[in-house]
Design an enzyme around this catalytic site. Structure first.
Site, PDB file in Angstrom:
ATOM      1  N   ARG A 184       0.809  -1.224   0.000  1.00  0.00           N
ATOM      2  CA  ARG A 184       0.000   0.000   0.000  1.00  0.00           C
ATOM      3  C   ARG A 184       0.846   1.279   0.000  1.00  0.00           C
ATOM      4  O   ARG A 184       0.295   2.373  -0.081  1.00  0.00           O
ATOM      5  CB  ARG A 184      -0.901  -0.017   1.228  1.00  0.00           C
ATOM      6  CG  ARG A 184      -0.144  -0.091   2.539  1.00  0.00           C
ATOM      7  CD  ARG A 184      -1.054  -0.552   3.675  1.00  0.00           C
ATOM      8  NE  ARG A 184      -0.329  -0.731   4.924  1.00  0.00           N
ATOM      9  CZ  ARG A 184      -0.774  -1.444   5.937  1.00  0.00           C
ATOM     10  NH1 ARG A 184      -1.944  -2.063   5.855  1.00  0.00           N
ATOM     11  NH2 ARG A 184      -0.091  -1.567   7.052  1.00  0.00           N
ATOM     12  N   GLU A 185       2.172   1.141   0.102  1.00  0.00           N
ATOM     13  CA  GLU A 185       3.025   2.316   0.263  1.00  0.00           C
ATOM     14  C   GLU A 185       3.470   2.840  -1.102  1.00  0.00           C
ATOM     15  O   GLU A 185       4.656   2.926  -1.425  1.00  0.00           O
ATOM     16  CB  GLU A 185       4.186   1.956   1.198  1.00  0.00           C
ATOM     17  CG  GLU A 185       3.651   1.560   2.583  1.00  0.00           C
ATOM     18  CD  GLU A 185       4.662   0.881   3.491  1.00  0.00           C
ATOM     19  OE1 GLU A 185       5.846   0.806   3.138  1.00  0.00           O
ATOM     20  OE2 GLU A 185       4.253   0.415   4.578  1.00  0.00           O
ATOM     21  N   ARG A 258       9.684  -8.974   7.007  1.00  0.00           N
ATOM     22  CA  ARG A 258       9.920  -9.745   8.235  1.00  0.00           C
ATOM     23  C   ARG A 258      10.428 -11.146   7.876  1.00  0.00           C
ATOM     24  O   ARG A 258      10.475 -12.024   8.717  1.00  0.00           O
ATOM     25  CB  ARG A 258       8.626  -9.895   9.057  1.00  0.00           C
ATOM     26  CG  ARG A 258       8.033  -8.602   9.568  1.00  0.00           C
ATOM     27  CD  ARG A 258       8.903  -7.915  10.609  1.00  0.00           C
ATOM     28  NE  ARG A 258       8.201  -6.737  11.132  1.00  0.00           N
ATOM     29  CZ  ARG A 258       8.142  -5.548  10.525  1.00  0.00           C
ATOM     30  NH1 ARG A 258       8.777  -5.359   9.371  1.00  0.00           N
ATOM     31  NH2 ARG A 258       7.471  -4.552  11.069  1.00  0.00           N
ATOM     32  N   HIS A 313       9.695   3.364   2.460  1.00  0.00           N
ATOM     33  CA  HIS A 313       8.369   3.016   2.992  1.00  0.00           C
ATOM     34  C   HIS A 313       7.550   4.296   3.195  1.00  0.00           C
ATOM     35  O   HIS A 313       8.065   5.405   3.111  1.00  0.00           O
ATOM     36  CB  HIS A 313       8.501   2.338   4.366  1.00  0.00           C
ATOM     37  CG  HIS A 313       9.109   0.980   4.345  1.00  0.00           C
ATOM     38  ND1 HIS A 313       8.393  -0.167   4.615  1.00  0.00           N
ATOM     39  CD2 HIS A 313      10.368   0.569   4.097  1.00  0.00           C
ATOM     40  CE1 HIS A 313       9.189  -1.209   4.537  1.00  0.00           C
ATOM     41  NE2 HIS A 313      10.398  -0.801   4.224  1.00  0.00           N
ATOM     42  N   GLU A 389      10.864   6.329   5.988  1.00  0.00           N
ATOM     43  CA  GLU A 389       9.401   6.359   6.007  1.00  0.00           C
ATOM     44  C   GLU A 389       8.984   7.745   5.520  1.00  0.00           C
ATOM     45  O   GLU A 389       9.274   8.749   6.158  1.00  0.00           O
ATOM     46  CB  GLU A 389       8.870   6.133   7.430  1.00  0.00           C
ATOM     47  CG  GLU A 389       9.207   4.769   8.030  1.00  0.00           C
ATOM     48  CD  GLU A 389       8.192   3.691   7.655  1.00  0.00           C
ATOM     49  OE1 GLU A 389       7.212   3.997   6.939  1.00  0.00           O
ATOM     50  OE2 GLU A 389       8.384   2.540   8.084  1.00  0.00           O
TER      51      GLU A 389
HETATM   52 ZN   LIG Z   1       6.369  -0.271   5.054  1.00  0.00          ZN
END
Ligand SMILES: [Zn+2]
Length: 425
Positions: A184-185, A258, A313, A389
């Protein structure tokens, strides 16, 4: 679309061209959803427990100070009855997603023409990103090539562009960017595209840009989670993970950030529940995307080495360096990393006043295991491995979606930050 684009899209497989909603799933509009930022006072688990009876969607799961949640219309009253300390991010998330822009069509350019900057005025479909890179590469074919880093679960090629300067192809240490690992980023893809675009289009006229590209080979992978990205456009704008299914599990998707095979086995930095947003997978590096990205990363490490890696991100406006897996650890070159991050943040701020917080990722945000930055630092031996971010921060500026009008300002401020960083590092 030029012939090279057509061939590249054949390489990407038939799924890359599919734009339809997957069978049996209708598109989620989020109409009437109200999004809130809830203060957690360093105890997000307590808030998560309080809202666990609601079908609210949580978004920024990596932050311990606040939790951003989107609440469906029929549960807004129940949410407000909880009397949590909360501010409103989106009055109507569905309306803001709609405003984010209908994904625009890209017509491509005629042979060897440079794509227009208008590309950065809107968000685009996955297939158009493929075409854009093919067009950009064709316009600068003497100092760029298209590269691939393996194949996604659904069979899409993880594509990218490799750029070089006067030393020739592959002669310098790598600057290595990943965009849109979290599906979604979207803004992260646009930012790395803007950097690639400027490196190529300004190389011949700007001495700062020439010096940067003469010093480093750039490897820019704009969409490292292509299946998830396509799914955010067909079905669910807020999807995060890849689209991997596993036998015996009804929930779909592994969090690619992850699943990297470094400190993956530690607890508390990822989820072992396949239904969670931070599901780590069944074994270290067992997602198809991670397999391709690991091989590509090791290739760079074993050639000229990696000077700088950035995993791009959104959102929150942070510059984060190692480590994610242990909040008491700092990188060996901590003072240098802090000073470079401070300088980068200061340069970013000059364009539009946007503030970025920086620091080691675990102590600044939250513990993460099996993340790219720890892998790139400790296994990839990147001198600097960062997460950035992007916009927004949330409060008063939205959060879940970033309007198309902010694509260019977001990209411009990051380009300025990178020019500083790459000259100073
Ligand atoms: Zn992210």
């Amino acid at each position: 679309m030029k012939l090279s684009t057509a061939i590249f899209q054949i390489l990407l497989g038939p799924l890359a061209l599919a734009g339809a909603v997957p069978k049996g799933e209708s598109k989620i509009t989020y109409g009437g959803y109200k999004a809130f930022r809830v203060a957690t006072h360093n105890n997000p688990a307590a808030i998560k427990e309080k809202i666990s009876k609601l079908s609210a969607v949580t978004y920024n799961i990596d932050n311990r100070e606040h939790l951003d949640v989107a609440v469906p219309p029929q549960e807004i009253a129940a949410f407000e009855a909880l009397k949590l300390e909360a501010s409103v991010l989106h009055e109507d998330l569905g309306a803001d997603i709609a405003k984010e822009g209908t994904v625009a069509a890209y017509e491509g350019v005629s042979a060897q023409a440079v794509p227009s900057l208008t590309w950065f005025n809107a968000y685009h479909a996955y297939a158009d990103h493929v075409t854009f890179f093919s067009d950009l590469q064709a316009a600068f074919s003497n100092q760029s090539e298209l590269v691939t880093a393996g194949t996604s679960f659904e069979g899409r090629t993880i594509f990218g562009i490799h750029l070089w300067g006067s030393g020739g192809k592959g002669s310098k240490p790598a600057v290595y960017y990943h965009g849109t690992v979290h599906a979604r980023e979207w803004i992260s893809t646009k930012v790395v595209e803007y950097i690639a675009y400027n490196l190529l289009t300004q190389y011949g006229t700007n001495t700062t840009v020439k010096a940067i590209l003469d010093k480093y080979d750039f490897y820019i992978l704009p969409v490292v989670n292509p299946d998830g990205f396509v799914y955010t456009q067909t079905t669910n704008r807020l999807w995060r993970k890849n689209r991997q299914t596993r036998s015996g599990q009804s929930c779909v998707g592994t969090d690619i950030n992850r699943n990297w095979p470094y400190k993956w086995e530690l607890t508390n930095g990822a989820s072992t529940n396949a239904c969670d947003e931070t599901y780590k997978g069944l074994a270290a590096g067992d997602s198809p995307e991670n397999k391709g990205l690991v091989a590509f990363t090791l290739g760079l490490k074993n050639s000229k080495g990696i000077k700088l890696f950035i995993d791009w991100h959104s959102y929150g406006q942070y510059i984060l360096f190692p480590y994610g897996y242990d909040c008491s650890l700092k990188p060996a070159n901590y003072a240098l990393q802090s000073s470079l991050a401070a300088g980068t943040a200061a340069r970013i701020k000059l364009s539009y006043g946007t503030s970025f917080t920086y620091g080691p990722s675990c102590s600044t945000l939250y513990a993460t295991t099996g993340d790219s930055v720890d892998y790139l630092d400790s296994v990839g031996l990147a001198q600097y491995a960062w997460t950035i971010e992007l916009r927004p921060t949330g409060s008063g500026t939205g959060g879940f979606v970033l309007p198309a009008a902010q694509i260019l300002p977001t990209a411009i401020e990051q380009w300025e930050g990178q020019k500083y960083l790459l000259a100073a590092a």
